[in-house]
Design a protein around this motif. Structure first.
Motif, PDB file in Angstrom:
ATOM      1  N   MET A  55     -24.474 -97.111 -57.918  1.00  0.00           N
ATOM      2  CA  MET A  55     -25.656 -97.685 -58.552  1.00  0.00           C
ATOM      3  C   MET A  55     -25.232 -98.367 -59.843  1.00  0.00           C
ATOM      4  SD  MET A  55     -27.523 -94.186 -59.893  1.00  0.00           S
ATOM      5  CE  MET A  55     -29.084 -95.035 -60.125  1.00  0.00           C
ATOM      6  N   PRO A  56     -26.067 -99.269 -60.375  1.00  0.00           N
ATOM      7  CA  PRO A  56     -25.721 -99.934 -61.632  1.00  0.00           C
ATOM      8  C   PRO A  56     -25.488 -98.921 -62.750  1.00  0.00           C
ATOM      9  CG  PRO A  56     -27.552-101.055 -60.576  1.00  0.00           C
ATOM     10  CD  PRO A  56     -27.332 -99.785 -59.812  1.00  0.00           C
ATOM     11  N   HIS A  57     -24.541 -99.206 -63.620  1.00  0.00           N
ATOM     12  CA  HIS A  57     -24.135 -98.227 -64.626  1.00  0.00           C
ATOM     13  C   HIS A  57     -25.287 -97.845 -65.551  1.00  0.00           C
ATOM     14  CE1 HIS A  57     -21.200 -96.000 -66.966  1.00  0.00           C
ATOM     15  NE2 HIS A  57     -21.727 -96.504 -68.066  1.00  0.00           N
ATOM     16  N   GLU A  58     -26.085 -98.809 -65.981  1.00  0.00           N
ATOM     17  CA  GLU A  58     -27.166 -98.512 -66.915  1.00  0.00           C
ATOM     18  C   GLU A  58     -28.186 -97.567 -66.282  1.00  0.00           C
ATOM     19  OE1 GLU A  58     -26.046-101.501 -66.146  1.00  0.00           O
ATOM     20  OE2 GLU A  58     -24.955-101.961 -68.010  1.00  0.00           O
ATOM     21  N   ARG A  59     -28.504 -97.781 -65.000  1.00  0.00           N
ATOM     22  CA  ARG A  59     -29.439 -96.894 -64.319  1.00  0.00           C
ATOM     23  C   ARG A  59     -28.818 -95.524 -64.090  1.00  0.00           C
ATOM     24  NH1 ARG A  59     -33.936 -97.046 -65.290  1.00  0.00           N
ATOM     25  NH2 ARG A  59     -34.486 -95.891 -63.419  1.00  0.00           N
ATOM     26  N   MET A  60     -27.513 -95.501 -63.832  1.00  0.00           N
ATOM     27  CA  MET A  60     -26.831 -94.223 -63.665  1.00  0.00           C
ATOM     28  C   MET A  60     -26.941 -93.379 -64.931  1.00  0.00           C
ATOM     29  SD  MET A  60     -22.832 -93.352 -63.327  1.00  0.00           S
ATOM     30  CE  MET A  60     -22.843 -93.164 -65.133  1.00  0.00           C
ATOM     31  N   ARG A 109     -31.473-102.788 -49.642  1.00  0.00           N
ATOM     32  CA  ARG A 109     -32.006-104.153 -49.486  1.00  0.00           C
ATOM     33  C   ARG A 109     -32.349-104.770 -50.840  1.00  0.00           C
ATOM     34  NH1 ARG A 109     -32.335-105.732 -44.500  1.00  0.00           N
ATOM     35  NH2 ARG A 109     -32.713-104.234 -42.812  1.00  0.00           N
ATOM     36  N   SER A 110     -32.825-103.954 -51.759  1.00  0.00           N
ATOM     37  CA  SER A 110     -33.231-104.464 -53.069  1.00  0.00           C
ATOM     38  C   SER A 110     -32.051-104.645 -54.012  1.00  0.00           C
ATOM     39  CB  SER A 110     -34.233-103.504 -53.706  1.00  0.00           C
ATOM     40  OG  SER A 110     -33.609-102.268 -54.041  1.00  0.00           O
ATOM     41  N   GLY A 111     -30.901-104.043 -53.672  1.00  0.00           N
ATOM     42  CA  GLY A 111     -29.756-104.081 -54.569  1.00  0.00           C
ATOM     43  C   GLY A 111     -29.786-102.995 -55.621  1.00  0.00           C
ATOM     44  N   TYR A 112     -30.779-102.103 -55.554  1.00  0.00           N
ATOM     45  CA  TYR A 112     -30.842-101.005 -56.520  1.00  0.00           C
ATOM     46  C   TYR A 112     -29.640-100.085 -56.367  1.00  0.00           C
ATOM     47  CZ  TYR A 112     -32.716 -97.098 -59.240  1.00  0.00           C
ATOM     48  OH  TYR A 112     -32.892 -96.094 -60.167  1.00  0.00           O
ATOM     49  N   ILE A 113     -29.173 -99.935 -55.125  1.00  0.00           N
ATOM     50  CA  ILE A 113     -27.941 -99.200 -54.868  1.00  0.00           C
ATOM     51  C   ILE A 113     -27.050-100.052 -53.969  1.00  0.00           C
ATOM     52  CG2 ILE A 113     -28.807 -96.867 -55.215  1.00  0.00           C
ATOM     53  CD1 ILE A 113     -29.304 -96.630 -52.245  1.00  0.00           C
ATOM     54  N   ASP A 114     -25.776 -99.712 -53.925  1.00  0.00           N
ATOM     55  CA  ASP A 114     -24.793-100.449 -53.133  1.00  0.00           C
ATOM     56  C   ASP A 114     -23.862 -99.418 -52.490  1.00  0.00           C
ATOM     57  OD1 ASP A 114     -23.337-102.526 -52.030  1.00  0.00           O
ATOM     58  OD2 ASP A 114     -22.396-103.149 -53.908  1.00  0.00           O
ATOM     59  N   VAL A 115     -23.036 -99.858 -51.556  1.00  0.00           N
ATOM     60  CA  VAL A 115     -21.972 -99.017 -51.033  1.00  0.00           C
ATOM     61  C   VAL A 115     -20.697 -99.839 -51.051  1.00  0.00           C
ATOM     62  CG1 VAL A 115     -22.380 -99.609 -48.601  1.00  0.00           C
ATOM     63  CG2 VAL A 115     -21.236 -97.463 -49.187  1.00  0.00           C
ATOM     64  N   GLN A 116     -19.595 -99.221 -51.473  1.00  0.00           N
ATOM     65  CA  GLN A 116     -18.349 -99.959 -51.632  1.00  0.00           C
ATOM     66  C   GLN A 116     -17.187 -99.184 -51.040  1.00  0.00           C
ATOM     67  OE1 GLN A 116     -17.666-102.318 -54.873  1.00  0.00           O
ATOM     68  NE2 GLN A 116     -19.752-102.341 -55.644  1.00  0.00           N
ATOM     69  N   GLN A 117     -16.272 -99.928 -50.435  1.00  0.00           N
ATOM     70  CA  GLN A 117     -14.970 -99.371 -50.089  1.00  0.00           C
ATOM     71  C   GLN A 117     -14.033 -99.673 -51.254  1.00  0.00           C
ATOM     72  OE1 GLN A 117     -13.476-100.554 -46.246  1.00  0.00           O
ATOM     73  NE2 GLN A 117     -14.953 -99.268 -45.157  1.00  0.00           N
ATOM     74  N   ILE A 118     -13.389 -98.627 -51.777  1.00  0.00           N
ATOM     75  CA  ILE A 118     -12.591 -98.734 -52.997  1.00  0.00           C
ATOM     76  C   ILE A 118     -11.183 -98.229 -52.708  1.00  0.00           C
ATOM     77  CG2 ILE A 118     -12.410 -98.040 -55.419  1.00  0.00           C
ATOM     78  CD1 ILE A 118     -15.465 -97.412 -55.268  1.00  0.00           C
ATOM     79  N   THR A 119     -10.203 -99.051 -53.022  1.00  0.00           N
ATOM     80  CA  THR A 119      -8.808 -98.668 -52.855  1.00  0.00           C
ATOM     81  C   THR A 119      -8.200 -98.369 -54.215  1.00  0.00           C
ATOM     82  OG1 THR A 119      -8.639-100.166 -50.959  1.00  0.00           O
ATOM     83  CG2 THR A 119      -6.583 -99.340 -51.875  1.00  0.00           C
ATOM     84  N   LEU A 120      -7.492 -97.252 -54.308  1.00  0.00           N
ATOM     85  CA  LEU A 120      -6.819 -96.854 -55.548  1.00  0.00           C
ATOM     86  C   LEU A 120      -5.360 -96.530 -55.243  1.00  0.00           C
ATOM     87  CD1 LEU A 120      -9.745 -95.002 -55.326  1.00  0.00           C
ATOM     88  CD2 LEU A 120      -9.307 -94.986 -57.778  1.00  0.00           C
TER      89      LEU A 120
END
Length: 428
Positions: free
Chosen positions: A315-320, A411-422
């Motif tokens: 989720m966006p950092h500010e909302r988090m 759908r609204s972009g309020y949350i997202d899902v990401q694949q993250i490589t580290l």
């Protein structure tokens, strides 16, 4: 459009013992004060939104009242709706749906209207007071090693048979990665899209023949099976007894029981060294107090030159930051102890507490919206089978609300899902 087009008696049969918060409409001094305030705030918010709200007696409110194409919300019992929202805010909003106080012919569309403006729906002065009237997280739901198994069990141990009703043949309970979103994906695309998601994670983690793989969060075993099919040896850990049982059966049926070890174990207690560590939508269950421990554990287990690939709902950092101490409907009914990180939080924690660094990200929010749509359609088509398994109509409404609530968020972009490589490569 008439006000009776969508209105119908959707009041579910109440099991007061199983659903005490739903069977009892809140009352008392707090509710008498808060209920009219909640009703006024709802009317004010609706007036600024492109939604059509149909009230008993023919009244129609909302910014979309005159738009025949606007999403529709039908308030069946305004007083009960206001009492629940006044008593516990957005938790009460969800409980009011579970109780049948309101309905929507297209629930995801109606919730999407609210999700797209979540940060501004409640006046700022009232948001600052949320700690005074919103319930606090129960101590038993904090993700200590003592509590985590119980938290996981409350969701994932519901019933393997129930999850089989709406998941595809891969039994994968996370976002798929579709080849295309136009036209909208269908059920026939689902299993291949789930395999595409898994294969991309395994590729990014560098999983090949001979790789020693650790999976944190087994699910029902599909990722472990696909990693083993590449010639890897896999250790996968879960805290769900139901998932472990079925995952072992599926791994054995696929012929990989000699390559895959499944443990009922907290990730913090894993030992060994691994060339690749993969974790799919598990960080959401960790709790923000334990993100450092989560990544430090991964860091300590990763072999030199190894890679980490995680899939995380964000989720966006500010909302988090604004909501990290908020107890929500999702916590109470779906994922106790859970919390969504931001990308910034993941980067900050790994940079400050580990040698790991984020190297690549892929955003997949639109793919999750379609994943949830397909799950919801499938569950709705098999709701009678769910009832035969012992999941009553209150549960069915709760599950529908959860899936649509989540779909609306993506759908609204309020949350997202990401694949993250580290990995640990030196910065260049």
């Amino acid at each position: 459009m008439t006000t009776t087009t969508h209105r119908r008696d959707r009041s579910p049969s109440l099991n007061a013992e199983r659903w005490p918060s739903i069977a009892r409409v809140p009352s008392g001094p707090k509710v008498r004060v808060a209920s009219p305030v909640a009703a006024a705030l709802f009317r004010n918010a609706a007036s600024r939104l492109p939604i059509r709200v149909e009230m008993p007696g023919g009244e129609v409110i909302g910014g979309g009242a005159d738009d025949p194409n606007a999403p529709v919300m039908v308030i069946n019992r305004p007083a009960d709706f206001a009492s629940r929202v006044g008593d516990s805010g957005l938790i009460g909003f969800g409980e009011a749906y579970m109780a049948g106080d309101w309905d929507a012919p297209d629930l995801a569309a109606a919730l999407g209207v609210f999700a797209s403006r979540m940060a501004t729906l409640i006046p700022e002065w009232l948001q600052r007071l949320r700690g005074l009237y919103i319930p606090k997280q129960p101590r038993a739901e904090k993700n200590t090693t003592k509590n985590t198994r119980s938290n996981i069990s409350r969701h994932y141990d519901l019933s393997n048979e129930m999850f089989e009703l709406f998941l595809d043949e891969s039994m994968t309970y996370s976002s798929a990665l579709f080849g295309t979103l136009t036209p909208a994906p269908s059920w026939d695309d689902f299993a291949d899209a789930q395999h595409s998601k898994i294969d991309r994670l395994l590729d990014r983690a560098g999983v090949t023949a001979g790789s020693r793989v650790l999976e944190i969060g087994t699910g029902w075993g599909e990722l472990a099976i696909r990693a083993a099919s590449r010639g890897a040896t896999v250790r996968t850990v879960t805290l769900s007894t139901e998932q472990l049982e079925l995952a072992c059966k599926r791994i054995d049926a696929a012929g990989y029981s000699d390559q895959v070890r499944v443990d009922l174990l907290d990730y913090r207690l894993v030992d060994g060294e691994y060339d690749a560590i993969v974790s799919v939508e598990m960080i959401e269950a960790v709790g923000h107090q334990y993100w450092g421990e989560y990544f430090s554990t991964i860091d300590s287990l990763l072999a030199p030159g190894g890679k980490v690939a995680i899939q995380a709902i964000t989720m966006p950092h500010e909302r988090m930051v604004a909501t990290r101490n908020t107890y929500t409907w999702v916590h109470k009914y779906i994922f106790p102890g859970g919390f969504l990180p931001s990308i910034r939080a993941i980067e900050d924690v790994t940079e400050k507490q580990t040698t790991l660094r984020v190297r690549e990200r892929l955003s997949m929010g639109d793919h999750y919206a379609h994943t949830l749509r397909l799950w919801d359609e499938r569950f709705a088509a098999r709701v009678e089978e769910a009832a035969m398994l012992g999941f009553d109509d209150i549960f069915a409404r709760m599950w529908h609300f959860y899936l649509c609530y989540s779909e609306a968020g993506f759908r609204s972009g309020y949350i997202d899902v990401q694949q993250i490589t580290l990995d640990r490569r030196s910065a260049t």
